[in-house]
Every structure is written in C-alpha cells, then in structure tokens.
Write a protein that holds these residues in place. Structure first.
Motif, PDB file in Angstrom:
ATOM      1  N   ARG A  95       0.266   1.470  -9.077  1.00  0.00           N
ATOM      2  CA  ARG A  95      -0.487   2.131 -10.138  1.00  0.00           C
ATOM      3  C   ARG A  95      -1.671   2.892  -9.572  1.00  0.00           C
ATOM      4  O   ARG A  95      -1.950   4.009  -9.966  1.00  0.00           O
ATOM      5  CB  ARG A  95      -0.983   1.093 -11.148  1.00  0.00           C
ATOM      6  N   ILE A  96      -2.419   2.270  -8.667  1.00  0.00           N
ATOM      7  CA  ILE A  96      -3.602   2.883  -8.085  1.00  0.00           C
ATOM      8  C   ILE A  96      -3.455   2.801  -6.570  1.00  0.00           C
ATOM      9  O   ILE A  96      -3.115   1.754  -6.026  1.00  0.00           O
ATOM     10  CB  ILE A  96      -4.878   2.145  -8.538  1.00  0.00           C
ATOM     11  N   PRO A  97      -3.693   3.901  -5.834  1.00  0.00           N
ATOM     12  CA  PRO A  97      -3.574   3.852  -4.372  1.00  0.00           C
ATOM     13  C   PRO A  97      -4.600   2.892  -3.779  1.00  0.00           C
ATOM     14  O   PRO A  97      -5.753   2.843  -4.220  1.00  0.00           O
ATOM     15  CB  PRO A  97      -3.833   5.297  -3.948  1.00  0.00           C
ATOM     16  N   ALA A  98      -4.175   2.119  -2.811  1.00  0.00           N
ATOM     17  CA  ALA A  98      -5.020   1.067  -2.235  1.00  0.00           C
ATOM     18  C   ALA A  98      -5.919   1.634  -1.144  1.00  0.00           C
ATOM     19  O   ALA A  98      -5.838   1.252   0.016  1.00  0.00           O
ATOM     20  CB  ALA A  98      -4.147  -0.068  -1.693  1.00  0.00           C
ATOM     21  N   TYR A  99      -6.784   2.582  -1.522  1.00  0.00           N
ATOM     22  CA  TYR A  99      -7.777   3.089  -0.580  1.00  0.00           C
ATOM     23  C   TYR A  99      -8.814   2.000  -0.303  1.00  0.00           C
ATOM     24  O   TYR A  99      -9.066   1.139  -1.151  1.00  0.00           O
ATOM     25  CB  TYR A  99      -8.464   4.331  -1.143  1.00  0.00           C
ATOM     26  N   PRO A 100      -9.462   2.030   0.845  1.00  0.00           N
ATOM     27  CA  PRO A 100     -10.503   1.023   1.128  1.00  0.00           C
ATOM     28  C   PRO A 100     -11.600   1.029   0.079  1.00  0.00           C
ATOM     29  O   PRO A 100     -12.140   2.072  -0.280  1.00  0.00           O
ATOM     30  CB  PRO A 100     -11.030   1.465   2.503  1.00  0.00           C
ATOM     31  N   GLY A 101     -11.913  -0.155  -0.450  1.00  0.00           N
ATOM     32  CA  GLY A 101     -12.971  -0.297  -1.438  1.00  0.00           C
ATOM     33  C   GLY A 101     -12.551  -0.045  -2.867  1.00  0.00           C
ATOM     34  O   GLY A 101     -13.377  -0.157  -3.773  1.00  0.00           O
ATOM     35  N   VAL A 102     -11.265   0.285  -3.085  1.00  0.00           N
ATOM     36  CA  VAL A 102     -10.857   0.640  -4.439  1.00  0.00           C
ATOM     37  C   VAL A 102     -10.903  -0.554  -5.374  1.00  0.00           C
ATOM     38  O   VAL A 102     -11.116  -0.397  -6.582  1.00  0.00           O
ATOM     39  CB  VAL A 102      -9.446   1.274  -4.427  1.00  0.00           C
TER      40      VAL A 102
ATOM     41  N   GLN B 215      -5.969  -4.278   2.991  1.00  0.00           N
ATOM     42  CA  GLN B 215      -5.196  -5.429   2.524  1.00  0.00           C
ATOM     43  C   GLN B 215      -5.864  -6.129   1.349  1.00  0.00           C
ATOM     44  O   GLN B 215      -5.192  -6.666   0.466  1.00  0.00           O
ATOM     45  CB  GLN B 215      -4.995  -6.413   3.680  1.00  0.00           C
ATOM     46  N   ALA B 216      -7.210  -6.116   1.317  1.00  0.00           N
ATOM     47  CA  ALA B 216      -7.892  -6.711   0.171  1.00  0.00           C
ATOM     48  C   ALA B 216      -7.566  -5.952  -1.106  1.00  0.00           C
ATOM     49  O   ALA B 216      -7.341  -6.535  -2.168  1.00  0.00           O
ATOM     50  CB  ALA B 216      -9.406  -6.719   0.419  1.00  0.00           C
ATOM     51  N   ALA B 217      -7.513  -4.624  -0.999  1.00  0.00           N
ATOM     52  CA  ALA B 217      -7.178  -3.817  -2.178  1.00  0.00           C
ATOM     53  C   ALA B 217      -5.741  -4.051  -2.602  1.00  0.00           C
ATOM     54  O   ALA B 217      -5.435  -4.132  -3.798  1.00  0.00           O
ATOM     55  CB  ALA B 217      -7.421  -2.342  -1.883  1.00  0.00           C
ATOM     56  N   VAL B 218      -4.827  -4.129  -1.626  1.00  0.00           N
ATOM     57  CA  VAL B 218      -3.421  -4.383  -1.934  1.00  0.00           C
ATOM     58  C   VAL B 218      -3.264  -5.704  -2.677  1.00  0.00           C
ATOM     59  O   VAL B 218      -2.565  -5.799  -3.696  1.00  0.00           O
ATOM     60  CB  VAL B 218      -2.573  -4.375  -0.642  1.00  0.00           C
ATOM     61  N   TYR B 219      -3.940  -6.748  -2.196  1.00  0.00           N
ATOM     62  CA  TYR B 219      -3.824  -8.056  -2.828  1.00  0.00           C
ATOM     63  C   TYR B 219      -4.422  -8.028  -4.235  1.00  0.00           C
ATOM     64  O   TYR B 219      -3.835  -8.559  -5.185  1.00  0.00           O
ATOM     65  CB  TYR B 219      -4.543  -9.108  -1.968  1.00  0.00           C
TER      66      TYR B 219
ATOM     67  N   ALA C 152       0.811  -1.204   0.000  1.00  0.00           N
ATOM     68  CA  ALA C 152       0.000   0.000   0.000  1.00  0.00           C
ATOM     69  C   ALA C 152       0.839   1.246   0.000  1.00  0.00           C
ATOM     70  O   ALA C 152       0.464   2.261  -0.561  1.00  0.00           O
ATOM     71  CB  ALA C 152      -0.932  -0.017   1.204  1.00  0.00           C
ATOM     72  N   GLY C 153       1.997   1.230   0.615  1.00  0.00           N
ATOM     73  CA  GLY C 153       2.830   2.419   0.666  1.00  0.00           C
ATOM     74  C   GLY C 153       3.841   2.526  -0.447  1.00  0.00           C
ATOM     75  O   GLY C 153       4.640   3.439  -0.477  1.00  0.00           O
ATOM     76  N   ASP C 154       3.832   1.585  -1.333  1.00  0.00           N
ATOM     77  CA  ASP C 154       4.793   1.589  -2.426  1.00  0.00           C
ATOM     78  C   ASP C 154       4.488   2.719  -3.397  1.00  0.00           C
ATOM     79  O   ASP C 154       3.403   2.787  -3.972  1.00  0.00           O
ATOM     80  CB  ASP C 154       4.717   0.244  -3.157  1.00  0.00           C
ATOM     81  N   PRO C 155       5.437   3.657  -3.617  1.00  0.00           N
ATOM     82  CA  PRO C 155       5.158   4.760  -4.541  1.00  0.00           C
ATOM     83  C   PRO C 155       5.003   4.299  -5.973  1.00  0.00           C
ATOM     84  O   PRO C 155       4.552   5.062  -6.812  1.00  0.00           O
ATOM     85  CB  PRO C 155       6.383   5.670  -4.377  1.00  0.00           C
TER      86      PRO C 155
END
Length: 921
Positions: free
Chosen positions: A9-16, A363-367, A3-6
């Motif tokens: 491609r898309i920020p891992a906001y909740p629900g994204v 974490q769901a968005a990150v995965y 999630a913190g990786d610059p």
C-alpha cells in the motif's frame, strides 16, 4: 509484505512508519484535543514519483479492505500545460467527501458552500438594490431545489405560474397554493441563509468578518452583501472566488464534525476530513493556488477538521512560510508533537518533506506496514440505527402497551399489520417484494424515484384501458383486456451503491412504451387484445425471486385473465428457481434482456428475445480477433478476461468467449464483489486466477498491459462494477496510461448512469456488445422507428446524458420486443377462438407460442424476431441481430452488426469501419 512487493500500500522508504503513524493519529484524533494541522507537502528533489506513491498509499489506507474508514477526497494529477476550471476542484472535493463518509456517519451537507457556490455562479443582476438582492435570493433558492428533495417537492405542489407556461387551472392552483408551498419556503430559506451566514452574533460569523475586512462594516443582509460576488464569469477573479468558497467549505466541514445531542450519526464522525493531492505542481498551478488559500483559511478560521497532504511538489511558493523537515522520520516527529501539544498561533501552516526515490529496504518500515496495513478507526459498540431504534423502540413499546391495555381490550390477540399491504410482503433486504398494481408498494428510496415514476405511468395506462373498456355493452364482440406481469428487481438492497441494478429502469421504460403502443392499436381497431401490466418486485438482484414466483402462481390460479410474465432480465440462480416454479404452473414467459444459455433449459413455457451468451461471445471473440481495438487502431495479441465465478451470467459469457477466442490467448481473472448475492461459485465455474479486491484486479490488468501493450480487457462481469475498476485504473494510470475494454451487454447499464465511464479514465478505449441498438436499424425497420418515436415522445424532453444514452440501450428495446412478442401471441390466440373471449386462456396462448407465431415472427425494435416456437426448432431467434459499439463522448459508433435487421435484410459480414470485410460467425 516485502519492500519490493508491488502490492504494498505504501512504499517502505526509510522513516515512513513514523510518518504514517503520525498521519493515522492525526486522522482519528479526538475532537476535544484537536488543533489545526499543517498542510504536508511532499517534495521530490531528485524527480520521480515517490511523493505520489505515498499519497496513493494513504488513500488506500483510508479506504480499508471492505469499507471506507475515514472521509477523504483524492485529486489526481492533470497533464502539464492543462488546468482545471475555477469550480471543478471544489466540486470534485465536495462530491468525494460526501461519497466517502464512513458507514454510520450520515450524509455530508455543505450548506454554506452550496449557498456561496450559487452566489458566485449567478448571472449578472441589474436594477434597483431591492430587486437585485431579491432576485439573487430567488436564484439561490432555485439552485437549492436541485439538491433538496423537500424544497423541490414543495415547489411542485405549488404548481406552475404564467411564466412557466401553466394552464388556466394550473394558474388558479398556483394563485391559491403558491404562497404556502413556494413563496413561504423561499422566504424561510432566505431567513435561514442570513442566520447561517451572519450568525446570531456577527462577531462569530466568518462571513461577517470577511465582509467587514472588505468594506469596513458588518453586513446587515446576506444577499445584499453577496451581490458583490456575482459575476457573469466567475473566473474573472479566481482568487477572490477561491477565498470565499474555501471559507464556506471549511466552515461546513468544521460544523459537520461538531456532535449534536440528538444526532447519533454526528457523534460517529470521529475522523478528520483528509484531502489528498496527487501532484501540487508548479507555483502558479491551480492546485498550488488552492493549497495556499486552504492554508490561509485554516489559520483564519482555526479549522481543526481538515488534514491535507500533497505529493509531487515540483516548485514551492515562497509566499507563505513553511516548516522544513529533513525527511519522513523528521516530519513524523513534528506531526506527533502537533498531535500531542497542538499548533501555536503564528506557527507556519505547511510542512515541506523531501522524499526521494531509493531502495525500499527499511526493515522496520516493512514490518510496521505489514502489521498495520490499514487505518485503525474507533469502532462504536452500537450503530446509529441501533441507538435510535433502542431509544425510540423503548418509548414506542411503552406507549403501545399503555394504549393497548387501556383502549383495546383484545389488543394481545391482534396480529401485526402488514407494512407492505396487499399481495406484497417483506423481502430479505427489508423491502416490499411481490406483486402490486402500480407503484404503491415499491420505490421511494433515494435513487428509486425514476423507477417509481415509470410504475406510476404504467398505473395510469392501466386505468385508461379500464376506463375505455368500462362503457362496452355485455355482448360486445371485441376482446377484453388481459394481464401481463413484469418480473424484475424494482428496489435495491440496503445501502446498495446502485439502488436498482441491471437495467431495470430501462426495461420498465420499454414495457411502459410498448403497453401504450399496444393498447392504442387495440382500442382503436377492436381486433387486438389490450393489456394491463402488473409489477412484480423480485428483490435486489432477484434475491426473493422464488418466493415472488410462488405468489404469481397463486394469483394466476385465482385470476384467469393473467396471460403471462415478461422480464427475467438477470441470469441468476434465483431467477432459474423462479422460472421453474412458473413453468410448473403453466404460465407462459417471455424474456427481456436475460442471455444465459441456461435460461432456455428451465422449462418449455419460456421464450427468449435476446441472443444467448454463446452467440454474443462468438461475435465478441471474432471482433477481438480482427478489429483494431487499441488506441492506435491495431489488433490485440491477447486478452485479460474478467469474470465473476459466482454469477451465472458472467460465468456463461466468459466460458463461451474463452472457448471461441482460444484458451492460449486468454488470461482469466476471477473477481467477486464483496456484496455478491450468491454464496459460492456456480456449478462448473470457469477456472482462473482469483483476485480479492478491485484494487488488486486493476493492478493485475495494469501489469499485463505494461508487459504487452496490445492486450485488451474483456469485461464479462456485471456492468455496475466497471466504474469502480476504471477509477482504480485511473489511479494507476502511470503504469498503464491506455487500455482497451470490450464489454458484454450488461456494460450498457453503466453507460446509462449520470457518471460517464469515459470520464472515469481518460485513457479508455471502450467497445461493448449491444443486443438492441435501435438507432442502427431505424432507417430499415419500421418497428425500430416506431420505438424511437415513442421513446422521444415520452422522454425526449430530458436531454441528460443518462436518459439520452438509455435511448439506444438494448434493455429498453428488448423489453419493448418482449411485450410485443407476448401481445402478438395473445392476439393470435384470440383470433383462433372465433371471437369467443371466454375461451382465451393461458393454455391456448401457450399452444400458439409453442407452435410459433404466424408469418414466421415479426420485425422488432431489436431486429427480426423469428418466434417459430419449440415446434419449429427452438424458443429463440437463431440469427438474432447483434452489434458491437464503440463508446464516444457523443453517440456510439457501430463497429460490428451481424444478424437479421428485418425481413429480407440479413447482415452476413462486418468490418467496413476497420477497412476489411469479415464473415459474421
């Protein structure tokens, strides 16, 4: 991907993940199940740039890893208080949509939009109705010819009339051919415009319905009704103009997505056209007005082919109702429901999604983002070319076999015809390579017409020289002509972004100008040798150079009039192989814009006109150390050096710069384009950090500039890659709003394109090395003045930005000097024969060049050419003139000038612009 990786491609906001999943499904949704889609408005209640980051991520998602996956357009934000001109937004959208058509989907042709654009930009037309609508049709057809090659060619065939300043013969030809090639196509254009805009059944035409709403009755003729849209200044009624252009554009996009039975490219257009807005802005901004018209037009036309997402919505207009979502997950659920069931009539045309800055810890968005990093599009088993080739090939094979068996008894024993004919042959990219007299074997592909025009000019000059020599008696003491071969890449590779790369067009212009200058002097005086020029196409980026060199050697063995070869403008490994072949054949070679130090090591028959990379890098390092390169005029504290380890030129320049500037202050980034012609790194390649994509390269540069604002970029890669890099920098401009770039001499190839580097990124401060900026020494060098006069006489009528930039491009002047160098050697060799023309051969010419030209050389368009030969210490000019220029909106500014301008004029210091003198290295 975390999630913190610059690099996410898309920020891992909740629900994204639910939102992105819905976005993906709507983009690739099947045509048959599509309905219109609401415009997604990403608002930011707490400020920040969360919506813009999502939009940027969606754009990267559609661009894929190696090729575009879905057609899209990206509209960047503009500074507060500024606004776009009325038509700029439409032009930006159509251009980007055309450029991002995925491979195998053909070309986007927005016919209705182009026609309506011609109407709304037409000048005011006065007079009788019959004359007015005919004049409007003529104006629209004139605009149509600007992008239709067929219409332009037909008009040219019709000749010039009296209004265009035609001669008597041209007037006669126009009287005969004008009705067939000009007036008839224009009438057909008017008929097709009426058919397209009014339709077979007027009830099915959006334009007829639009006019009916304005006037209460359907139109009977498009151009008559369109006169109401003509204004001297389109901005007087911006909303009305937006409305009609929006309807036209959406109608074109819907039409472009409708498959045709006999068009395999159309059948592969399975994705929606996606419009991405970095910032929608306040309620009355240009982008908000555009989005309102887009939403209304999509509802009016029931448009199903467009999907729009806008970030940075700072103020929502209350004029159109919206669907309100509580967050990204809610918006994703709404969009999935629309994807499955469609939109009902009367349903709001927009959906507002609040997105706030916060910890990216879903974490769901990150995965999900890590597992599906890019858009997944349907991939047909067969490409359009294979489909057409298969159908046509089977039919052609059957017809050929039938004709061969019936009509030609010995059909089976005959060999296939050579598609290139003559001494040319098919190269690795399916283009004709080899040696040809004139333009018959090369050119013709999109983007290569300018090269073909110069080849035709050289062909005419060859014929003029032959005609002037044909009437001489047998015992005439004056010299006969000799042949010079120009060796360069005259055609681009298949699907090449730059059809002819590396300054080839500029070099060809310099060769053509120098040939005319040399032959004029030779035929007038009778004491110089006239030159005939042959073209040798080495293939895209010299891929076929070794095989073409073999053909040149075979041709020279049969034709003793071939004096030598000029060219080798790109320092590549295949170039070295070709030079070794020609050196073994004993053919003198003079280089144009090739600069790598390795060039001089390929054989004793090669003579270099341009300075070496080692010398250029030394001056660039001195400039980076002492000049005020930042936007506020300060010196830099370190550089990011961009290089391509597979490219001989880039590696040579980068290694020399790093050695001169100092490894401690140089951060090396290695980037290789995906279509690089060489398979691996050159021997002894420069070390550094590898970046796989141009997006990663821009991100790494921005990170360095953000950490130390007084960091400059030294671009030693090919100039054709610089616009792509700047486009990515512009997308990340929030992290690095300003950068300074110092480029090598190859950057001038990007400056001579129609697009302008300074427009790609407004925060750019650009400096670049030039090996032959003739305007800088025109007042002190008669040769430079003669070169500029010849260029202006030949190309001065075209005042386009690209042609005008080419006037100062070093490739043109270096090619001029290279042919002049070889011509001087031929003239001196002829004088040593005592007027015996039969004694003038390549061996004698090589002896003159090896010993050195008389008077120590000559003053060239790019400075003093020593030409002292190998016997005099080398085969290049040690103190060759070099400049560092600063790019501006007008002509460049000379910041550094070192070397010998002309005999007796040697520059040993630089720096009056910076306020302090520095010694030249």
């Amino acid at each position: 991907m975390t999630a913190g990786d610059p690099h996410s491609r898309i920020p891992a906001y909740p629900g994204v993940e639910r939102f992105v999943d819905a976005f993906d499904k709507l983009v690739v949704q099947s045509r048959r199940s599509r309905s219109r889609v609401p415009v997604v408005l990403l608002s930011e209640p707490g400020g920040g740039d969360a919506g813009r980051r999502i939009v940027a991520g969606l754009r990267s998602r559609m661009r894929g890893r190696s090729e575009v996956l879905a057609p899209h357009a990206y509209i960047p934000r503009i500074p507060d208080g500024a606004d776009r001109p009325p038509l700029e937004l439409f032009e930006h959208l159509t251009l980007q949509l055309a450029e991002t058509m995925p491979p195998g989907t053909g070309e986007l042709r927005p016919h209705s939009y182009r026609l309506l654009r011609s109407v709304v930009t037409a000048p005011a037309i006065e007079g009788l109705m019959e004359r007015r609508h005919a004049e409007l049709r003529n104006h629209c057809y004139a605009e149509h010819r600007n992008w239709s090659r067929t219409a332009q060619s037909l008009w040219w065939l019709g000749g010039r009339d009296q209004a265009s300043g035609g001669t008597l013969l041209e007037l006669l030809w126009n009287f005969i051919a004008g009705p067939l090639f000009q007036r008839l196509p224009r009438a057909v254009f008017g008929w097709r415009a009426n058919r397209r805009m009014l339709g077979r059944a007027r009830s099915r035409s959006w334009y007829a319905e639009w006019v009916r709403r304005q006037h209460g009755s359907p139109p009977t003729d498009f151009f008559r009704s369109a006169l109401d849209l003509v204004h001297g200044e389109p901005a007087q009624e911006p909303e009305r103009m937006d409305r009609v252009l929006m309807h036209a554009l959406l109608a074109d996009l819907d039409q472009a997505c409708r498959a045709r039975l006999l068009n395999p490219w159309r059948r592969r257009r399975t994705s929606r056209f996606v419009l991405l807005f970095d910032e929608a802005g306040p309620a009355d901004s240009r982008a908000q007005r555009f989005l309102r018209e887009l939403r209304s037009a999509m509802e009016d036309l029931r448009c199903t082919s467009v999907f729009a997402v806008a970030g940075g919505v700072r103020s929502l207009a209350s004029r159109i109702p919206d669907i309100d979502a509580t967050g990204l997950a809610h918006a994703g659920a709404e969009l999935i429901n629309i994807e499955r069931r469609g939109m009902t009539p009367g349903q709001p045309t927009g959906i507002v999604v609040p997105v706030e800055e916060g910890p990216e810890d879903d974490q769901a968005a990150v995965y999900w983002l890590g597992r599906w990093p890019t858009l997944v599009t349907p991939s047909p088993r067969w490409g359009p070319g294979a489909e057409v080739a298969g159908v046509l090939g089977i039919g052609a094979l059957a017809l050929t076999l039938a004709a061969g068996l019936v009509l030609v008894p010995d059909f089976a024993s005959r060999g296939a015809d050579d598609p290139c004919q003559g001494s040319t042959f098919l190269g690795t990219d399916g283009q004709c390579v080899g040696v040809a007299d004139g333009a018959s074997g090369f050119g013709g592909a999109p983007g290569e017409q300018a090269v073909q025009a110069v080849l035709q000019q050289i062909e005419r000059q060859n014929e003029e020289a032959d005609s002037a020599l044909a009437g001489r008696p047998a015992g005439d003491p004056r010299p006969g002509r000799r042949t010079v071969v120009y060796f360069g890449p005259l055609t681009g590779g298949e699907d090449a972004e730059d059809p002819v790369r590396g300054g080839t067009l500029a070099e060809l212009r310099g060769i053509a100008l120098a040939q005319r200058h040399i032959n004029t002097l030779a035929l007038r005086s009778g004491e110089r040798v006239p030159l005939r020029v042959l073209a040798a196409n080495a293939g895209d980026r010299f891929k076929d150079a070794p095989a073409v060199a073999d053909r040149i050697a075979e041709l020279a063995a049969r034709d003793p009039s071939i004096a030598g070869v000029v060219g080798f403008g790109q320092s590549r490994r295949n170039t070295y192989d070709a030079m070794r072949t020609l050196d073994a054949a004993g053919i003198p070679m003079v280089g144009t814009s090739g600069t790598a130090d390795e060039l001089l090591r390929q054989g004793e028959h090669y003579y270099q006109t341009a300075p070496t990379d080692a010398r250029a890098a030394e001056l660039m390092a001195a400039f980076a150390s002492h000049a005020g390169m930042t936007a506020d005029g300060l010196t830099v504290r370190g550089v990011v050096l961009v290089a391509d380890a597979t490219d001989a030129y880039s590696n040579s320049l980068a290694a020399s710069f790093r050695a001169s500037y100092g490894p401690g202050r140089t951060d090396v980034l290695l980037y290789t384009p995906t279509d690089a012609p060489e398979p691996g790194a050159v021997p002894g390649a420069l070390g550094g950090r590898s970046v796989p994509t141009v997006e990663d390269l821009a991100r790494e540069v921005c990170r360095s500039v953000r950490e130390e604002p007084r960091t400059a970029v030294v671009w030693s890669a090919r100039g054709s890659q610089l616009p792509l890099f700047l486009t990515e920098i512009a997308r990340l401009s929030g992290d690095c709003p300003e950068i300074s770039v110092l480029g090598g001499d190859d950057v001038t190839t990007a400056l001579t394109e129609d697009r302008r580097l300074l427009d790609d990124f407004k925060g750019l401060t650009l400096f670049y090395a030039s090996h032959g900026y003739a305007p800088a020494q025109a007042e002190r060098s008669p040769e430079a003045a003669a070169f500029l006069t010849a260029y202006d006489r030949a190309y001065g009528r075209d005042r386009g930005a690209a042609t005008w930039a080419m006037r100062g491009d070093g490739h043109v002047a270096l090619a001029w000097d290279a042919l002049r160098y070889l011509a001087e050697g031929v003239d001196q060799a002829w004088r040593t024969t005592g007027g015996r023309d039969d004694r003038l051969d390549r061996t004698l010419l090589q002896g003159v060049l090896y010993q050195g030209l008389g008077d120590g050389g000559f003053d060239g368009a790019t400075g003093r050419i020593d030409a002292h030969g190998a016997a005099g210490g080398g085969r290049l000019t040690d103190d060759k003139l070099l400049a560092v220029l600063r790019g501006t909106d007008d002509e460049p500014v000379t910041e550094l000038l070192c070397g010998t301008v002309a005999r007796g004029d040697r520059r040993t210091t630089w720096g009056p612009v910076t306020g302090k003198e520095h010694p030249c290295p």
